[in-house]
Structures are given as C-alpha cells and as structure tokens.
Write a protein that holds these residues in place. Structure first.
Motif, PDB file in Angstrom:
ATOM      1  N   SER A 110       0.815  -1.228   0.000  1.00 35.42           N
ATOM      2  CA  SER A 110       0.000   0.000   0.000  1.00 35.42           C
ATOM      3  C   SER A 110       0.844   1.272   0.000  1.00 35.42           C
ATOM      4  CB  SER A 110      -0.925   0.014   1.227  1.00 35.42           C
ATOM      5  OG  SER A 110      -0.175  -0.054   2.425  1.00 35.42           O
TER       6      SER A 110
ATOM      7  N   ARG B 179      -2.874  -1.995  -3.078  1.00 34.98           N
ATOM      8  CA  ARG B 179      -4.217  -1.845  -2.489  1.00 34.98           C
ATOM      9  C   ARG B 179      -4.886  -0.529  -2.855  1.00 34.98           C
ATOM     10  NH1 ARG B 179      -2.829  -6.770  -2.259  1.00 34.98           N
ATOM     11  NH2 ARG B 179      -2.890  -7.877  -0.272  1.00 34.98           N
ATOM     12  N   GLN B 180      -4.116   0.487  -3.198  1.00 37.88           N
ATOM     13  CA  GLN B 180      -4.696   1.787  -3.519  1.00 37.88           C
ATOM     14  C   GLN B 180      -4.886   2.004  -5.014  1.00 37.88           C
ATOM     15  OE1 GLN B 180      -2.375   4.840  -1.608  1.00 37.88           O
ATOM     16  NE2 GLN B 180      -2.590   3.951   0.428  1.00 37.88           N
TER      17      GLN B 180
END
Length: 456
Positions: A38, A364-365
């Motif tokens: 992330s 994840r982003q």
C-alpha cells in the motif's frame, strides 16, 4: 464470486536485518510486509547502502523511460551474467543501444508472422504428449510448459526441434540456476562473498550455454560457407542484422549471449505465465467454457491461424490477468545516477531503486480486489485506468521487453489449444507455493487434471 489464488501472506511488520536475510534466501517475496502493498515509497538500509522501493505511479513511468539517468543496476548484471553474459537484458548505455538496434529487426511483425507455423507445430506436439495424461489423473504442468516454450524457442530462433533429453537438461539446469542466482544476490546485498553460489550458478548456466553454443556455432559455419539462406528464423535475422550507424554485426560470443537471454526471457518467463494460467483456469470452469465457445465461433475445427487471435478476447484477458497476479519478472532494479529527492526521501547517487511489478499489480490503492483473479477487470473503466498507470509485466519505456508480442502470440495459441481439447480441473489436494527468484514460480510445482472433451 471470483477466485482468489494463493500468494505468500505478507508479514505484519518490516523484518529485521537478520530475518530479511533468512526469509529472502529462498524467495524475495517472503521479505515483504503488509505496508509493502500500500505504500508509495519505502526504503531499507543494508550495510551502508539504502535500497528504495518505489510504487508511486507518478514516478515509475518516468524512471523506466529514462534509461540514461536510471540504468539497470549492476546487481542484476552480477546475478545473471553467468547465464546471460553481456546481453541486452543486463547491459547499459551505448552497448545496450547498439544491441537493441541489432535485435529489433528479428522481432518485427513480419518475422513473427513467419514463425507462427513453427509455434503451431510445437503446440501440436505438446497436445500429443498431453493426450497420454488426459485421463483425470493429477498432472504436474510446470515441466510440460517449460518443454513446449523451450521447444518453441528452439524452432523459432534456431530452426531446430528440442529433444526430450535436452528439454529435461534445460529444465533442471534453469531450476538450479534460479536458486543459486537468488542466493548470490542476497549475499551481494549483504556485502558477503557470493563465491560458492556464483560458482554453482556458473556450472548450471554452462550446461545451458553448451547446448545453445553448439547450434549457433554450426549456423555460423554454414553462413561462412554461404549456406545460411535456408533459415527464416530469429537467429537468422540476428545474424543478418547490421547496425545502421556503424555497419557492424553480432560476433559469435555476442550471439550466444543474446540467444541465452532470449531463452531466459522467451521460455522461462513464458513457462511461468502459462503454468499459472492453467492453474487459474482449472479453478474457473466458466471461463474455460467461454473460451471454448469463442474458439468454436472463431476457429471451429480448422487449424488455428494468426488472424484468429483478435477474436479470442477472453483468453487475451486471462493472459493479461495472469501476468498481473504472477508477473514472471517480479522486480526491476534501476540505479540513480545522481543524488535527488524522490517524494520525501533523499536518494543518493548509486542507490538501487526497486520497481516491482508484483507489488504494483497488487497495490491496495490502485486496483479493486487486487488479489482476486478477474480477467473481466480489463473491460471496466476502473480496470483500464489501473492498467494504464500500474501494469508493467513487460516493463515500460525504451527497455520494454523486445519479445512481448512474441510471448502474447505464443500464450494465446497454447492456452486456446489446450482449452479447445481438454477440460482443466483443479487438484484440490495441492496448493502451489509461490516463490520469487529470477522469475516467479511455484516452489512445489503446479498440478491440474486434464480430461479430453467429447467430440461435438
């Protein structure tokens, strides 16, 4: 619900210096921790050297695009030199530029069209071998995918079939080389002498180079005797190519280095991707049926032709999604040639900058449901946007993989041919164990079950 395939679960926190060494000895992926997936940029200190991990999509394209300010780091050359020598994969500057100019004609669209029939023959031979195990038994597909992709490389680059004994020799030697090279890299990062690992990797590499050198030596002798006109393969294109700036050609040692590089990039990486693709498809029967119907509509019972590829949208997306989840080359190492500030970190000249397709593809982003296998994501606006900024299985910029079109053509042909002929079922008793070395493979193999489709 989409299938979520296995991957090494990240540690909750960054490992200590000693733990990084122990975990990275067998697989660099095992060093990663939760924030790795992330963060936009991180760093670790290694005995006076800082290594930077960069996931920021505002910086990554520019660094990959600027091969002069961010050349490949010397670590990659030292790790792969026993096998690849001074090849296009590891060189920099004017040496790399000359090699690239000499290589490009051999991978033109016209040349790919010429070698398609050779790919198709290798695939037909693969299906004959698979027929003997297509009775529902658990079957290890890794070695077969290595065989067929190596056979394709032999035929398309060298105009020669690959014997079963040579295939096994290459498979064993490559597996050994990956383990030795990974451990040598870890020792170098820790400023420890990699002598024994380097010697072992040279021994494995020598076995592969010996097989290829014999063929190239014969071809060079035929060329010198005026008998090279019968070959329309990639080696022929490389032998005939002359540098438009200097007029020189590849020497024999350079040809050996470049063919070894093509062998690693063209068969090892493709074998990795195809093995994972079959595993993923085995857990998604609905995708197999969609591909099968597309094949029936586009090809029917006819022989597969190059022009059919555009009609097979589902299998194209399956291959793209496989490369997202299991990019064969999981990290790219660049070197900062001058001191600068990237984001909030001072990056000293000479520092390694790691750009990891493995992390970018699972960030994840950036991606929705990043760990799920969902080929349809590439048809959505969100998926297209993520792919534009964070999808680099073949790298990007001037050093983008020269064989990307070759690999895609090969993969679609092989996967489509397998799905048209067989049902692929999972072996639920076996879970692949993902390891990151030179390429991303399963440490315990990949097993599926094949069953012949009934004639329609």
């Amino acid at each position: 619900m989409n299938f979520t395939p296995p991957y090494p679960k990240p540690h909750s926190n960054k490992s200590s210096l000693l733990l990084r060494f122990l975990r990275g000895w067998h697989s660099w992926i095992d060093v990663l921790f939760e924030r790795s997936y992330s963060m936009k940029m991180g760093s670790i200190s290694q005995f006076g050297m800082k290594i930077f991990m960069l996931n920021d999509t505002k910086w990554v394209p520019g660094i990959l695009a600027d091969a002069k300010r961010y050349p490949k780091h010397a670590l990659m050359h030292r790790m792969l030199e026993p096998l690849l020598g001074e090849s296009i994969f590891t060189t920099n500057g004017e040496v790399w530029e000359r090699q690239r100019r000499l290589m490009e004609p051999a991978f033109s669209a016209a040349r790919l069209k010429l070698v398609f029939s050779l790919m198709r023959q290798s695939t037909a031979n693969m299906l004959e071998r698979l027929d003997s195990v297509a009775d529902g038994r658990s079957y290890e597909v890794d070695e077969e995918m290595t065989y067929v992709t190596a056979d394709i490389i032999f035929r398309t680059i060298l105009s020669q079939d690959l014997s079963e004994s040579e295939a096994k020799e290459i498979y064993t030697a490559f597996t050994e080389f990956q383990g030795h090279a990974q451990r040598a890299a870890i020792l170098m990062i820790y400023r420890l002498p990699p002598f024994f690992c380097t010697r072992a990797s040279r021994h494995s590499a020598k076995r592969i180079r010996a097989i290829l050198s014999r063929i190239i030596e014969r071809r060079c002798a035929e060329r010198d005797a005026g008998k090279s006109g019968a070959y329309a393969d990639i080696l022929g294109g490389m032998m005939d190519a002359s540098d438009p700036e200097s007029g020189d050609r590849f020497s024999f040692p350079e040809l050996v280095d470049q063919v070894c590089m093509l062998f690693l990039a063209g068969h090892e990486t493709s074998a990795s991707a195809l093995t994972w693709a079959l595993y993923l498809l085995s857990n998604c029967p609905h995708l197999q049926e969609r591909i099968y119907q597309e094949m029936r509509e586009a090809v029917g019972e006819r022989e597969f032709e190059m022009g059919h590829m555009k009609a097979l949208a589902t299998i194209g997306n399956v291959f793209r999604e496989t490369l997202r989840l299991y990019p064969p080359v999981g990290f790219l190492v660049r070197e900062a040639m001058q001191s600068q500030c990237i984001r909030d970190k001072n990056v000293a000249a000479g520092s390694p900058i790691l750009i990891s397709p493995w992390l970018l593809h699972r960030h994840r982003q950036i991606w929705e449901r990043p760990d799920e296998f969902d080929p349809a994501r590439f048809d959505t606006e969100a998926g297209k946007e993520s792919a534009r900024c964070a999808y680099i299985p073949f790298s990007k910029g001037p050093r983008v993989c020269i064989g990307a079109a070759f690999a895609t053509q090969e993969a679609v042909l092989i996967l489509a041919s397998i799905v048209r002929r067989y049902h692929i079922e999972p072996d639920t008793s076996h879970i692949p164990r993902v390891v990151g070395r030179v390429t991303i493979r399963s440490g315990n193999g990949v097993r599926v079950k094949l069953r012949r489709r009934e004639a329609v």
